[in-house]
Motif scaffolding. Structure first.
Motif, PDB file in Angstrom:
ATOM      1  N   PHE A 169      96.995 -44.888  13.314  1.00  0.00           N
ATOM      2  CA  PHE A 169      97.820 -44.490  12.171  1.00  0.00           C
ATOM      3  C   PHE A 169      97.028 -43.708  11.131  1.00  0.00           C
ATOM      4  CE2 PHE A 169     100.672 -47.665  13.947  1.00  0.00           C
ATOM      5  CZ  PHE A 169     101.863 -46.970  13.882  1.00  0.00           C
ATOM      6  N   ALA A 170      95.728 -43.978  11.018  1.00  0.00           N
ATOM      7  CA  ALA A 170      94.917 -43.147  10.128  1.00  0.00           C
ATOM      8  C   ALA A 170      94.835 -41.718  10.669  1.00  0.00           C
ATOM      9  CB  ALA A 170      93.524 -43.750   9.978  1.00  0.00           C
ATOM     10  N   ALA A 171      94.617 -41.595  11.984  1.00  0.00           N
ATOM     11  CA  ALA A 171      94.548 -40.263  12.582  1.00  0.00           C
ATOM     12  C   ALA A 171      95.900 -39.559  12.526  1.00  0.00           C
ATOM     13  CB  ALA A 171      94.066 -40.372  14.023  1.00  0.00           C
ATOM     14  N   TYR A 172      96.971 -40.332  12.725  1.00  0.00           N
ATOM     15  CA  TYR A 172      98.317 -39.768  12.682  1.00  0.00           C
ATOM     16  C   TYR A 172      98.641 -39.250  11.279  1.00  0.00           C
ATOM     17  CZ  TYR A 172     103.279 -39.446  14.016  1.00  0.00           C
ATOM     18  OH  TYR A 172     104.537 -38.996  14.306  1.00  0.00           O
ATOM     19  N   MET A 173      98.265 -40.027  10.257  1.00  0.00           N
ATOM     20  CA  MET A 173      98.472 -39.585   8.872  1.00  0.00           C
ATOM     21  C   MET A 173      97.619 -38.361   8.567  1.00  0.00           C
ATOM     22  SD  MET A 173      99.844 -39.736   5.936  1.00  0.00           S
ATOM     23  CE  MET A 173     100.762 -41.278   5.914  1.00  0.00           C
ATOM     24  N   LEU A 174      96.360 -38.366   9.002  1.00  0.00           N
ATOM     25  CA  LEU A 174      95.481 -37.221   8.764  1.00  0.00           C
ATOM     26  C   LEU A 174      96.053 -35.969   9.421  1.00  0.00           C
ATOM     27  CD1 LEU A 174      92.768 -36.180   7.669  1.00  0.00           C
ATOM     28  CD2 LEU A 174      91.733 -36.849   9.843  1.00  0.00           C
ATOM     29  N   MET A 175      96.569 -36.129  10.623  1.00  0.00           N
ATOM     30  CA  MET A 175      97.137 -34.984  11.350  1.00  0.00           C
ATOM     31  C   MET A 175      98.373 -34.445  10.629  1.00  0.00           C
ATOM     32  SD  MET A 175      98.556 -35.006  15.252  1.00  0.00           S
ATOM     33  CE  MET A 175      99.658 -36.376  14.845  1.00  0.00           C
TER      34      MET A 175
ATOM     35  N   MET B 278      98.502 -30.899   8.711  1.00  0.00           N
ATOM     36  CA  MET B 278      99.402 -29.827   9.151  1.00  0.00           C
ATOM     37  C   MET B 278     100.299 -29.368   8.014  1.00  0.00           C
ATOM     38  SD  MET B 278     100.579 -30.519  13.106  1.00  0.00           S
ATOM     39  CE  MET B 278     101.272 -32.138  12.810  1.00  0.00           C
ATOM     40  N   ARG B 279     100.754 -30.319   7.171  1.00  0.00           N
ATOM     41  CA  ARG B 279     101.587 -29.922   6.036  1.00  0.00           C
ATOM     42  C   ARG B 279     100.799 -29.058   5.059  1.00  0.00           C
ATOM     43  NH1 ARG B 279     103.521 -35.477   6.283  1.00  0.00           N
ATOM     44  NH2 ARG B 279     105.634 -35.504   7.142  1.00  0.00           N
TER      45      ARG B 279
ATOM     46  N   GLY C 125     102.649 -20.849   8.037  1.00  0.00           N
ATOM     47  CA  GLY C 125     103.760 -21.690   7.642  1.00  0.00           C
ATOM     48  C   GLY C 125     105.055 -21.323   8.350  1.00  0.00           C
ATOM     49  N   ASP C 126     105.124 -20.067   8.827  1.00  0.00           N
ATOM     50  CA  ASP C 126     106.324 -19.669   9.564  1.00  0.00           C
ATOM     51  C   ASP C 126     106.353 -20.283  10.965  1.00  0.00           C
ATOM     52  OD1 ASP C 126     107.126 -18.155   7.430  1.00  0.00           O
ATOM     53  OD2 ASP C 126     106.159 -16.329   8.165  1.00  0.00           O
ATOM     54  N   VAL C 127     105.173 -20.681  11.470  1.00  0.00           N
ATOM     55  CA  VAL C 127     105.081 -21.267  12.810  1.00  0.00           C
ATOM     56  C   VAL C 127     105.160 -22.789  12.722  1.00  0.00           C
ATOM     57  CG1 VAL C 127     103.672 -21.477  14.900  1.00  0.00           C
ATOM     58  CG2 VAL C 127     103.698 -19.322  13.591  1.00  0.00           C
ATOM     59  N   ILE C 128     104.332 -23.360  11.837  1.00  0.00           N
ATOM     60  CA  ILE C 128     104.328 -24.812  11.625  1.00  0.00           C
ATOM     61  C   ILE C 128     104.923 -25.071  10.243  1.00  0.00           C
ATOM     62  CG2 ILE C 128     102.935 -26.905  11.493  1.00  0.00           C
ATOM     63  CD1 ILE C 128     100.859 -25.595  13.201  1.00  0.00           C
ATOM     64  N   THR C 129     106.185 -25.387  10.199  1.00  0.00           N
ATOM     65  CA  THR C 129     106.842 -25.671   8.929  1.00  0.00           C
ATOM     66  C   THR C 129     106.787 -27.167   8.656  1.00  0.00           C
ATOM     67  OG1 THR C 129     109.014 -25.963   9.950  1.00  0.00           O
ATOM     68  CG2 THR C 129     108.394 -23.729   9.299  1.00  0.00           C
ATOM     69  N   THR C 130     106.981 -27.531   7.392  1.00  0.00           N
ATOM     70  CA  THR C 130     106.939 -28.942   7.036  1.00  0.00           C
ATOM     71  C   THR C 130     108.047 -29.745   7.708  1.00  0.00           C
ATOM     72  OG1 THR C 130     108.246 -28.420   5.056  1.00  0.00           O
ATOM     73  CG2 THR C 130     105.852 -28.514   4.808  1.00  0.00           C
ATOM     74  N   SER C 131     109.111 -29.054   8.112  1.00  0.00           N
ATOM     75  CA  SER C 131     110.229 -29.758   8.734  1.00  0.00           C
ATOM     76  C   SER C 131     109.962 -30.148  10.186  1.00  0.00           C
ATOM     77  CB  SER C 131     111.499 -28.900   8.664  1.00  0.00           C
ATOM     78  OG  SER C 131     111.313 -27.693   9.377  1.00  0.00           O
TER      79      SER C 131
ATOM     80  N   GLY D  79     103.775 -33.783  15.655  1.00  0.00           N
ATOM     81  CA  GLY D  79     102.967 -35.001  15.682  1.00  0.00           C
ATOM     82  C   GLY D  79     103.337 -35.897  16.850  1.00  0.00           C
ATOM     83  N   GLY D  80     104.630 -36.042  17.120  1.00  0.00           N
ATOM     84  CA  GLY D  80     105.069 -36.852  18.254  1.00  0.00           C
ATOM     85  C   GLY D  80     104.570 -36.295  19.581  1.00  0.00           C
ATOM     86  N   MET D  81     104.612 -34.975  19.721  1.00  0.00           N
ATOM     87  CA  MET D  81     104.115 -34.362  20.951  1.00  0.00           C
ATOM     88  C   MET D  81     102.617 -34.599  21.121  1.00  0.00           C
ATOM     89  SD  MET D  81     106.204 -30.769  21.326  1.00  0.00           S
ATOM     90  CE  MET D  81     105.843 -30.164  19.670  1.00  0.00           C
ATOM     91  N   LEU D  82     101.877 -34.497  20.022  1.00  0.00           N
ATOM     92  CA  LEU D  82     100.434 -34.723  20.094  1.00  0.00           C
ATOM     93  C   LEU D  82     100.116 -36.174  20.440  1.00  0.00           C
ATOM     94  CD1 LEU D  82      99.157 -32.572  17.092  1.00  0.00           C
ATOM     95  CD2 LEU D  82      99.010 -32.057  19.534  1.00  0.00           C
ATOM     96  N   VAL D  83     100.946 -37.106  19.952  1.00  0.00           N
ATOM     97  CA  VAL D  83     100.758 -38.515  20.319  1.00  0.00           C
ATOM     98  C   VAL D  83     100.957 -38.687  21.821  1.00  0.00           C
ATOM     99  CG1 VAL D  83     101.722 -40.843  20.102  1.00  0.00           C
ATOM    100  CG2 VAL D  83     101.348 -39.460  18.071  1.00  0.00           C
ATOM    101  N   GLY D  84     101.983 -38.029  22.376  1.00  0.00           N
ATOM    102  CA  GLY D  84     102.211 -38.105  23.816  1.00  0.00           C
ATOM    103  C   GLY D  84     101.046 -37.553  24.615  1.00  0.00           C
ATOM    104  N   VAL D  85     100.504 -36.417  24.167  1.00  0.00           N
ATOM    105  CA  VAL D  85      99.336 -35.839  24.835  1.00  0.00           C
ATOM    106  C   VAL D  85      98.153 -36.790  24.748  1.00  0.00           C
ATOM    107  CG1 VAL D  85      97.670 -33.955  24.746  1.00  0.00           C
ATOM    108  CG2 VAL D  85     100.103 -33.463  24.478  1.00  0.00           C
ATOM    109  N   THR D  86      97.982 -37.417  23.574  1.00  0.00           N
ATOM    110  CA  THR D  86      96.877 -38.360  23.403  1.00  0.00           C
ATOM    111  C   THR D  86      96.990 -39.534  24.365  1.00  0.00           C
ATOM    112  OG1 THR D  86      96.704 -37.795  21.049  1.00  0.00           O
ATOM    113  CG2 THR D  86      95.725 -39.885  21.744  1.00  0.00           C
ATOM    114  N   LEU D  87      98.202 -40.072  24.520  1.00  0.00           N
ATOM    115  CA  LEU D  87      98.392 -41.196  25.428  1.00  0.00           C
ATOM    116  C   LEU D  87      98.091 -40.782  26.871  1.00  0.00           C
ATOM    117  CD1 LEU D  87      99.223 -44.088  25.904  1.00  0.00           C
ATOM    118  CD2 LEU D  87     101.608 -43.350  25.980  1.00  0.00           C
ATOM    119  N   MET D  88      98.521 -39.599  27.278  1.00  0.00           N
ATOM    120  CA  MET D  88      98.226 -39.137  28.635  1.00  0.00           C
ATOM    121  C   MET D  88      96.719 -38.997  28.849  1.00  0.00           C
ATOM    122  SD  MET D  88     101.220 -36.383  29.610  1.00  0.00           S
ATOM    123  CE  MET D  88     100.967 -35.316  28.186  1.00  0.00           C
ATOM    124  N   LEU D  89      96.025 -38.426  27.864  1.00  0.00           N
ATOM    125  CA  LEU D  89      94.577 -38.268  27.994  1.00  0.00           C
ATOM    126  C   LEU D  89      93.871 -39.612  28.043  1.00  0.00           C
ATOM    127  CD1 LEU D  89      93.991 -35.271  25.541  1.00  0.00           C
ATOM    128  CD2 LEU D  89      94.031 -35.224  28.041  1.00  0.00           C
ATOM    129  N   LEU D  90      94.372 -40.583  27.268  1.00  0.00           N
ATOM    130  CA  LEU D  90      93.787 -41.926  27.296  1.00  0.00           C
ATOM    131  C   LEU D  90      93.896 -42.540  28.686  1.00  0.00           C
ATOM    132  CD1 LEU D  90      94.887 -43.737  23.999  1.00  0.00           C
ATOM    133  CD2 LEU D  90      92.553 -43.512  24.863  1.00  0.00           C
TER     134      LEU D  90
END
Length: 333
Positions: free
Chosen positions: A270-276, A280-281, A290-296, A302-313
């Motif tokens: 959760f610390a890494a998730y918050m930092l990410m 990004m914001r 900002g036109d590519v990665i918007t705050t919305s 973040g969810g996609m990166l969590v999925g990638v992290t779990l696969m790599l783990l």
């Protein structure tokens, strides 16, 4: 520099956040299921949701705070018994399908109009309806207190008392798990995880041991649901498949079949998730991308990166940070 300090402060706050403690508690229960016993439970969110509902409904019915905690534990225990009696003969993927389906059934019952008088339907239960008895247990009184860069109110939903209680309960459960997993009972669980046929040949009742592990892990997961509800509200859609997905990530990151692994995994995750997310914001607000990665869409990325992290783990370090690779295999029985 101010933006950088703000991001670091928010990241630091996640280490001791009540939500971090809630996921650590749920991962401790899941660790009893999968890490020690080899039960592929993909429905831990169902135990959390039932625990939260049990606590919230009991409190709203006028029961004292300690009794409401017992009701939450009872809800997780009953669900484990109902789920385990017909399904613990199943192995591997079949058990995973049943457990994730059972959790979804609980979520849909919670959000339906059938029990809306008790569960609040899709809107859930508002925190103001069930938190007063918990706040009344606080010995800290009113006011605010700062500890380093972190400052919170003493008593309330997002307070020091919520954090002290949540992490104190996690510490007690960790001590309990440490004791039982080093007992002969815990060694039988590990034997079931490695080869349940061999354990059965030694005269042990494998079904009974699996049921005991499912009940204990489910009750601990229900406590995680209570901790999750204390600073927030009880909403069925907030405790869905994504929550189980995060609990699995937390457990595998820290290390399955380790005592402190779920806690370390929750803090780091959760610390890494918050930092990410905050990073990004900040990048989206202050740079030309900002036109590519918007705050919305930060949450979606973040969810996609969590999925990638779990696969790599799972691929490169299935034992996690603290785990032993020789003690963990993904061909669970």
């Amino acid at each position: 520099m101010d933006e950088f300090n703000r991001i670091l402060e928010q990241t630091l706050a996640e280490f001791i956040a009540p939500t971090t403690a809630a996921y650590a508690m749920a991962a401790i229960g899941l660790n009893l299921h999968f890490g020690y016993t080899g039960l592929l439970n993909m429905g831990q969110a169902g135990f959390m949701l039932l625990g939260a509902y049990g606590f919230g409904i009991a409190t709203m019915a006028g029961l004292p705070f300690p009794v409401a905690i017992l009701v939450a534990l009872a809800a997780g225990t009953v669900f484990a018994l109902i789920l385990g009696m017909p399904t613990l003969q199943l192995r591997g993927d079949y058990l995973a399908i049943v457990t994730i389906s059972a959790a979804e059934i609980i979520r849909w019952i919670g959000r339906s109009t059938w029990l809306q008088e008790w569960t609040g339907g899709a809107s859930g239960l508002q925190g103001r309806d069930y938190k007063d008895s918990f706040h009344a247990t606080s010995p800290l009184g009113d006011g605010r207190m700062a500890l380093g860069p972190l400052e919170y109110i003493n008593t309330g939903s997002d307070s020091w008392w919520t954090r002290i209680f949540a992490w104190g309960l996690v510490a007690l459960v960790l001590l309990f798990v440490w004791l039982i997993t080093r007992s002969p009972w815990g060694r039988v669980l590990k034997g079931i995880r490695e080869d349940e046929d061999a354990v059965r040949a030694l005269g042990k009742n494998v079904y009974a041991y699996k049921m005991q592990a499912l009940v204990l892990g489910g009750a601990i997961g229900a406590l995680g649901g209570v901790l999750y509800a204390l600073p927030l509200a009880i909403a069925p859609d907030a405790m869905s498949r994504t929550m189980t997905f995060f609990v699995w990530t937390v457990m595998l990151l820290g290390g399955a079949a380790t005592v402190f692994g779920p806690v370390l995994g929750s803090m780091v995750f959760f610390a890494a998730y918050m930092l990410m997310r905050t990073g990004m914001r900040a990048v989206a607000d202050n740079t030309g991308i900002g036109d590519v990665i918007t705050t919305s869409n930060v949450e979606q990325i973040g969810g996609m990166l969590v999925g990638v992290t779990l696969m790599l783990l799972v691929i490169f370090r299935p034992q996690g940070i603290l785990g032993n690779k020789r003690e963990l295999a993904f061909n669970a029985h």
